[in-house]
Design an enzyme around this catalytic site. Structure first.
Site, PDB file in Angstrom:
ATOM      1  N   ASP A  56       2.269   0.905   8.025  1.00  0.00           N
ATOM      2  CA  ASP A  56       2.892   1.832   7.102  1.00  0.00           C
ATOM      3  C   ASP A  56       2.936   3.214   7.794  1.00  0.00           C
ATOM      4  O   ASP A  56       2.412   3.405   8.899  1.00  0.00           O
ATOM      5  CB  ASP A  56       2.167   1.881   5.759  1.00  0.00           C
ATOM      6  CG  ASP A  56       3.091   2.387   4.643  1.00  0.00           C
ATOM      7  OD1 ASP A  56       4.150   2.968   4.954  1.00  0.00           O
ATOM      8  OD2 ASP A  56       2.748   2.221   3.455  1.00  0.00           O
TER       9      ASP A  56
HETATM   10  C1  BGC Z   1       5.391   3.787   2.032  1.00  0.00           C
HETATM   11  C2  BGC Z   1       6.138   2.532   2.395  1.00  0.00           C
HETATM   12  C3  BGC Z   1       7.473   2.845   3.003  1.00  0.00           C
HETATM   13  C4  BGC Z   1       7.255   3.757   4.193  1.00  0.00           C
HETATM   14  C5  BGC Z   1       8.510   4.090   4.940  1.00  0.00           C
HETATM   15  C6  BGC Z   1       5.386   4.800   3.149  1.00  0.00           C
HETATM   16  O1  BGC Z   1       4.905   6.022   2.710  1.00  0.00           O
HETATM   17  O2  BGC Z   1       4.079   3.461   1.663  1.00  0.00           O
HETATM   18  O3  BGC Z   1       6.270   1.713   1.270  1.00  0.00           O
HETATM   19  O4  BGC Z   1       8.117   1.666   3.376  1.00  0.00           O
HETATM   20  O5  BGC Z   1       6.657   4.948   3.733  1.00  0.00           O
HETATM   21  O6  BGC Z   1       9.303   4.974   4.281  1.00  0.00           O
END
Ligand code: BGC
Length: 762
Positions: free
Chosen positions: A287
């Site tokens: 993530d």
């Molecule tokens: C979130 C994810 C997301 C990623 C990319 C993160 O802050 O937890 O769900 O896919 O950002 O934008």
């Protein structure tokens, strides 16, 4: 307008079949292609493939990458996210393909969560349809549009089980149930990936957030998770597994820890479980800056945590560049192996190969396709259908709904003439200015037949501290020029002139989603005051709710005439809400997450365990598992939802009293439409296992059928119960069933069921 089923057929067409299977011959060809390429790659170029950078548009944290262009040229980037449109993608792809030494194309990822530009209801709403054809369809449309807009990878589905509505991200998933969550996970993966990537209208899906992200303590985002293995296996892991089994091409790690090791460095999770036990063959991405954040978790500096992530089985580092900046040194110091780097690099290249990017790196970059396919009439119709099917009728006293197309309606509330909030959180590429407000939707449907009066009545929020925070993060909540008192008075006098009040209230979309947790999950106080004033007029009040989580609605349920839960309905919000309010579509959505009576009950979920001192809800005995001040049961249970018509159930009929081994038991029930409207009922099957070697949930959902019944019509619904449905994880984490008594329960929601008992022998 087309019916849901017609649309499913129309749009699902050829893609409803089996999932992509790479044949052995194809695999051999891919291996040889990738091996040949990797022989030419320097260590730096291999590490470069593991680097995912964010360029442009939306971000959820700091952009660490600097000078992306030159990094792409140097082969230091494997993928880009947050950039879309055929032109923008082509520009970056050209840098990689024409100007990097080995011409390796990039992946283009994005959070296409509930639609790309044709925004569907939020995921919690989509799941509330209990219609896997529609779930798949929403993902199919999203993939079609995303791939027409340059993208080839979506960070969806989010399959985290959530039992805590304080957690803002409960809006992004399918709710609390592992069985239903698994069905939704499969349908989404199928919708995104179709039958593979030969064409140009499918995208890689990414199952997230692996794992247990929804188990955050106190419902606070990013918080610690601490859970027994048996709880993980039984309740939290199944949807990830289902998505992996359905062929999901990638997996995203979660921010939280699992067994006291952050998921992003958790070798048991990423290698032993995901790859070895589940046979996952795709690639793992972290993530957003999840590698870097492990320093704050307290397991080492950037070099250490980067090495731990790679060694645990992570392939791609999102944004933080820990891999890019430290892996070479870690290799020299023997902290990671070349094999680990090669394995990760190979998995990224394989994904690119499967997409066909080595053959045509621009296959998703067609302006023509984008112009034709994005927000097509067909896609908008699908969004409207899914929205209608996602609404859950929570109350309908004296059949106040559906509304007549005559008389005067007072349309009140900060969400009544609002476009900004209709599309909900994580509607990244969505343009809220294209959303249909409730006021417009009603006008579209009733024209001049109904006298619709409008008053805002209240701001979304008057709490200045929260407002400031929401607006600092794109909330765009504008406080009305009128004072709160003036707004309220205007609404009350408007209500007095009407036959019925439709109050559209709830959360601002920014109050839900990532980093949007709440300790009070009611309607904001100022809106609650408005509702109380409207009820005090004595007019029937229909509450149309918009929100991204189960809410506490005790007062509302006791005082308003009707409650229609519409989540955040998406781009076609107003049209869908109007269709349902006026009975063009009879609501059939069902809750996939329990609505508590108060925050103090949380976590409250239907598939809980019994205690040694279960409370029957009636007696006054002291030493029982209960509260002094509130009942144990929730306000609205899992599976709950009403219809404009009513359904009457017969008794559960079993075709055998004793079943042996792998035989199937047929469990049937008659359901009659005993009201005056045609309508759909979601007939739900739950099974209880009263005696087992480990304690079991009081019941578990194991199937459902959504049926349409004309007034007066009776249908017999039959479920085939097999031992597979009796299985659970025992103390050794084996997935087994144990002979004995089982109680087969069929009904309209998790609480309201008819039961029959059966004895199952080995
Ligand atoms: C979130 C994810 C997301 C990623 C990319 C993160 O802050 O937890 O769900 O896919 O950002 O934008």
């Amino acid at each position: 307008m087309k019916t849901g089923k017609q649309l499913v057929r129309l749009l699902a067409g050829t893609l409803m079949g089996a999932l992509p299977l790479h044949s052995m011959a194809q695999d051999a060809k891919m291996n040889s292609y990738v091996s040949t390429l990797m022989q030419k790659m320097t260590l730096e170029e291999k590490i470069g493939q593991l680097n995912l950078v964010s360029v442009g548009f939306d971000v959820t944290g700091p952009i660490v990458s600097q000078d992306v262009d030159s990094k792409i040229r140097k082969g230091q980037v494997g993928g880009v996210f947050n950039t879309f449109t055929p032109n923008a993608v082509r520009k970056l792809q050209e840098l990689a393909v024409k100007e990097s030494r080995l011409h390796i194309p990039l992946l283009f990822g994005y959070d296409v969560i509930h639609g790309h530009k044709t925004i569907f209801p939020i995921a919690l709403g989509i799941a509330s349809t209990w219609d896997m054809g529609l779930v798949e369809q929403s993902a199919r449309v999203a993939a079609t549009e995303a791939s027409a807009d340059g993208l080839n990878w979506t960070y969806s589905p989010m399959v985290d089980i959530a039992r805590d509505p304080r957690w803002g991200r409960i809006s992004e998933g399918a709710g609390e149930d592992p069985w239903l969550g698994s069905e939704v996970a499969k349908a989404m993966v199928k919708g995104y990936q179709g039958n593979g990537f030969d064409g140009n209208n499918t995208v890689l899906s990414c199952v997230k957030h692996f794992a247990l992200y929804g188990g955050a303590e106190a419902g606070r985002d990013y918080n610690t998770v601490d859970m027994s293995r048996i709880k993980m296996y039984q309740y939290y892991l199944p949807p990830y597994r289902a998505a992996v089994d359905a062929g999901a091409a990638s997996v995203m790690t979660s921010f939280n820890e699992v067994d006291a090791v952050p998921a992003t460095a958790n070798k048991w999770l990423m290698t032993d479980l995901l790859r070895k036990q589940w046979g996952f063959k795709g690639f793992v991405v972290t993530d957003y800056t999840a590698v870097n954040e492990m320093t704050a978790h307290g397991i080492g500096d950037l070099q250490q945590v980067s090495a731990r992530a790679l060694n645990a089985g992570v392939d791609m580092d999102m944004v933080g560049e820990g891999f890019l900046t430290t892996l070479k040194q870690s290799l020299q110091q023997g902290k990671v192996s070349l094999t680990a780097i090669n394995d990760a690099c190979r998995r990224i290249l394989e994904a690119k190969y499967k997409l066909g990017l080595f053959t045509d790196p621009y296959k998703y970059c067609s302006e023509d396709r984008a112009a034709k396919e994005i927000m097509s009439a067909e896609h908008l119709a699908a969004a409207r259908t899914v929205a209608e099917h996602s609404f859950v009728l929570l109350k309908n006293a004296q059949q106040v709904l559906p509304l007549q197309q005559s008389g005067t309606i007072a349309l009140i509330g900060p969400l009544a003439n609002n476009q900004r909030d209709m599309i909900g959180s994580w509607s990244a590429a969505g343009d809220w200015k294209k959303a249909v407000s409730i006021a417009t939707g009603i006008k579209n449907l009733v024209g001049d037949k109904v006298n619709v009066l409008y008053a805002k009545g209240a701001n979304l929020l008057d709490d200045t501290a929260i407002l400031k925070q929401l607006n600092a993060n794109g909330g765009e909540i504008v406080a009305d020029a009128k004072s709160p008192e003036a707004l309220l008075n205007e609404a009350v006098s408007t209500a007095k002139q009407a036959d019925v009040v439709v109050a559209v209230l709830g959360e601002a979309s920014g109050m839900t989603g990532e980093a949007a947790c709440r300790s009070n999950i009611g309607i904001p106080d100022n809106q609650e005051a408005l509702l109380q004033a409207l009820v005090a007029t004595g007019k029937p009040v229909v509450l149309v709710l918009m929100n991204g989580r189960p809410m506490t609605l005790g007062w509302e349920n006791a005082h308003v005439s009707a409650i229609l839960e519409t989540w955040f309905p998406g781009i076609e919000a107003g049209n869908a809400v109007a269709d349902v309010l006026f009975g063009k579509y009879n609501p059939a959505g069902r809750l996939t997450a329990t609505f508590p009576r108060s925050v103090g009950q949380i976590p409250v979920y239907y598939n809980h365990k019994n205690t040694g001192r279960p409370y029957d809800g009636k007696s006054n005995e002291k030493y029982k598992s209960r509260y002094l001040d509130i009942p144990n049961d929730p306000l609205f249970p899992f599976g709950y939802g009403l219809s404009y018509t009513s359904f009457t159930y017969g008794d559960v009929q079993l075709d055998k009293q004793t079943v042996t081994g792998n035989q199937a038991l047929q469990a049937s029930i008659t359901v009659t439409n005993s009201g005056k409207y045609a309508g759909e009922e979601v007939v739900q099957l739950y099974i209880s296992d009263p005696v087992a070697s480990v304690t079991r949930s009081v019941k578990e959902l194991k199937g459902y059928q959504k049926i349409m019944l004309q007034p007066g019509e009776t249908k017999t619904v039959t479920f085939a119960v097999t031992p597979e449905l009796l299985k659970f994880y025992n103390s050794d984490l084996q997935y087994v069933w144990e002979p004995g008594e089982f109680i087969i329960q069929i009904g309209t929601n998790s609480q309201d069921v008819h039961s029959a008992s059966v004895n199952w022998t080995k």
